[in-house]
Every structure is written in C-alpha cells, then in structure tokens.
Design an enzyme around this catalytic site. Sequence first.
Site, short mmCIF file in Angstrom:
data_model
loop_
_atom_site.label_atom_id
_atom_site.label_comp_id
_atom_site.label_asym_id
_atom_site.label_seq_id
_atom_site.Cartn_x
_atom_site.Cartn_y
_atom_site.Cartn_z
N ALA A 1 0.87 -1.18 0.00
CA ALA A 1 0.00 0.00 0.00
C ALA A 1 0.90 1.22 0.00
O ALA A 1 1.56 1.52 0.99
CB ALA A 1 -0.91 -0.01 1.23
N MET A 2 0.94 1.95 -1.11
CA MET A 2 1.87 3.06 -1.28
C MET A 2 1.14 4.40 -1.25
O MET A 2 0.31 4.68 -2.10
CB MET A 2 2.63 2.92 -2.60
CG MET A 2 3.47 1.65 -2.69
SD MET A 2 4.42 1.56 -4.23
CE MET A 2 5.63 2.88 -3.96
N SER A 3 1.47 5.21 -0.24
CA SER A 3 0.84 6.53 -0.12
C SER A 3 1.61 7.60 -0.88
O SER A 3 1.13 8.71 -1.05
CB SER A 3 0.77 6.94 1.35
OG SER A 3 2.08 7.15 1.86
N GLY A 4 2.83 7.27 -1.31
CA GLY A 4 3.69 8.26 -1.95
C GLY A 4 4.67 8.89 -0.98
O GLY A 4 5.51 9.69 -1.37
N GLY A 5 4.55 8.52 0.30
CA GLY A 5 5.47 9.02 1.31
C GLY A 5 6.72 8.17 1.42
O GLY A 5 6.84 7.12 0.77
N ASP B 1 7.82 6.33 3.97
CA ASP B 1 7.70 5.05 4.67
C ASP B 1 7.29 3.91 3.74
O ASP B 1 7.97 2.89 3.65
CB ASP B 1 6.71 5.19 5.83
CG ASP B 1 7.14 6.22 6.85
OD1 ASP B 1 8.35 6.31 7.12
OD2 ASP B 1 6.27 6.94 7.37
N SER B 2 6.15 4.08 3.06
CA SER B 2 5.68 3.00 2.19
C SER B 2 6.59 2.83 0.97
O SER B 2 6.72 1.73 0.44
CB SER B 2 4.23 3.26 1.76
OG SER B 2 4.09 4.52 1.13
N CYS C 1 -10.24 5.00 8.31
CA CYS C 1 -9.67 4.75 6.99
C CYS C 1 -8.93 3.42 6.97
O CYS C 1 -9.08 2.62 6.04
CB CYS C 1 -8.73 5.89 6.59
SG CYS C 1 -8.00 5.69 4.94
N GLY D 1 3.53 0.80 5.33
CA GLY D 1 4.63 1.53 5.95
C GLY D 1 4.33 1.97 7.37
O GLY D 1 5.00 2.86 7.90
N CYS E 1 -5.70 13.95 5.83
CA CYS E 1 -5.40 14.13 4.41
C CYS E 1 -6.43 14.96 3.65
O CYS E 1 -6.08 15.70 2.73
CB CYS E 1 -5.20 12.78 3.73
SG CYS E 1 -6.69 11.76 3.58
#
Length: 375
Positions: free
Chosen positions: A20-24, A26-27, A114, A138, A211
Amino acid sequence: MPLNSLGFAKPPSETRVVVAMSGGVDSSVVAAYLADQGYDVVGVTLQLYDHGAALAKKGACCAGIDIHDARRVAEERGFPHYVLDYENIFKDAVIDEFADSYLAGATPVPCIRCNERVKFKDLLETARDLEADCMATGHYIQRKMGPNGPELHCAEDANRDQSYFLFSTTPEQLDYLRFPLGHLPSKDATREMAAQYGLAVADKPDSQDICFVPNGNYASVIEKLRPGAAEPGEIVHADGRVLGSHEGVIHYTIGQRRGLGIGGLSEPLYVVRLDVDRKQVVVGPKELLATRTIPVREINWLGDAPFTSRPEWHLSVKVRSTRPPREAIVRPISETEAEVELLTPEEGVSPGQACVFYESDGSRIFGGGWIWRGY
C-alpha cells in the site's frame, strides 16, 4: 524449507506482496526494500479525495503529487504500480462520518476509520484478488508470532508508534498484513534506507494533517459537506451562567482553552462538554475535565482468551494518540462494550476518540474501542 522474511516457506521470487503506497517515504521504503529482496512486489495507491487545493499539498497522503511520487518509485525499482479510485468508498466510509461526528459534538479520528474500513478492508480484498500472499504497509507497528498466532505489538521507536490508529485491525487481517518498518529504531533509519535506494522521496516531509482537511481547517470542510448544519448558540459556564455566544459546536473540542472568545474572566476556562441538543458549549475550570470512568463500544479484542471470559482486565489504555498509556481496569459489558476505569483520572476525554488497550508491562496491543457519550 526455511521461512522467508515475510514468513512464507518459499523463495521471495515466488511470494507476491501488495504494498500500500501513499507516496510518502515510509511506504516507498517498504516497496523498495521488498523489491530489493527479490519479492514479487505490486504497488497500489488509493485515490481517496480531490479537493483541488489539497492536490499539490505536501504533507498529506494520497493527493495528486503523492500518486506521482509512488508511481516514480515503482518505475525506478522496476515493479508494477496501480492507482485505484476509492473516492466514493472513502467518502461513504470516512468523510461523511467525520462531518456527522463533529456535528454531534464528538472529536473523530478518521485515520482509524480509513485503516479499518478502506485500507484493511477494500484494499486488502484487492490484494487477495491480485493473488498476493500478503499485504505490506509503511506503518510503524510490529506483527509478532505468539503461541496462538500473530500478535500486534508497538513499534520499536515509541516516538513513531502508530498502534493507536491500528487498534481495530482484526486477527484475520493481521494474519495477512506485514509491517516491515516496525522494528526500526527511528525515522532517521527509514530515511537512510530511502537514500541508499536512491528514492526521490527520501527527504519528503511527513504527513501532518488529516489528508482531506487542507491546512487543518476542519470547520470549513464540514461546512462544505453539511452547509448550514453548524448552528450558533450560547457559551455557558458549568454553573449555569451565560458567558457569550458561538458559531457552532464544530469549532470546539473537549479540553480546548484558546479561542473561546470569552475574555475578561479571572479564571482560565476550558471546554468541558458540548451539548448539541441545546446548542451549548459548556466551559468550566480545569478540574471539571478530569474523567475516571469511560464507556467504550465497538470493541475489537485482540487478546487470546475471549473478552467476556473475565469480569475485568488489568491493562493500560490510551485515550488520545499523543498521551502515554495509563493503568486501567477494563470491565466487559458484552463482547463489544466495556466500562473502563482509569486508576489515575485523565483530562479532556472526548467522545469520538479511541480508547486503545495495551499489555500493562509490555508492548502488545489488546485492541480497543470508541469512547462515546455516556458519562
């Protein structure tokens, strides 16, 4: 055959993991790390909202710039990446309740909803549809194998621990989830890994606000979602005196002291209660904020024995994400409801916040529930 680092008895190349990639950072590090180990990585980013102003806002996950950053990491590390439009699901499962909770005088935690209703439900099902063996995120939390299966434990770095936001993770979800960053000593270690992998997001700021709430202005988002729902009323002292007026209870939270608009008083006053039916913001001295007994419902229990198998559990609890755990006695009323007695009173306990259960002298999370108006 020995287990690989994700706990499967097969080579990493035969183990598919959805990240699961948030774009931050960590992930992104999780995805790069697993790809580097030879896993069959599939990156997935959720398009959760579109507020225009939030699209290019750094420090909020899953906006337009974040989707771009996640895609770039996938391209550079050589694994597939998909963007899923979850705007309608996110609005129905998270945003609507957020607005309605504030209007009901509560202080919600949408990040928990969420994780519970979107990431660990719909996204997790998508990972299964993609025939992944597991899903990695992440989050700073640990999954450890215990005698009765996987357990949820606090992150190694107490300053980064996200257990408060993940208490609603079910045993079935925990069986499928992996948290590769939970054992790291600090966020600096994560950024060092990002730099080693040459990730462009290595210095990207951490997300700060909710967010879908640009600049932390909750009231403007609620007014946009529920026009005219914020009704003016009176600011009343706990002793009954009318001290002033307000523009809607959505502008206040339990424990608030600043910005009350009732200056000229000799004693400092705090918001001690929000009476939605009477449209009143009730204020009083600090001692009125002290709470010893908390009603909790919608409990997700992660202990080995059934929740109702004992008349009481001696645990530690957190009533806000920023507070340390406090010793408490948790008394089950049913499988999903309990009365929590704090051995030391807490200030500013608010309906809508989570009450998370922890092992008294350890790192294990025993679940938790939601504080509601019943005291």
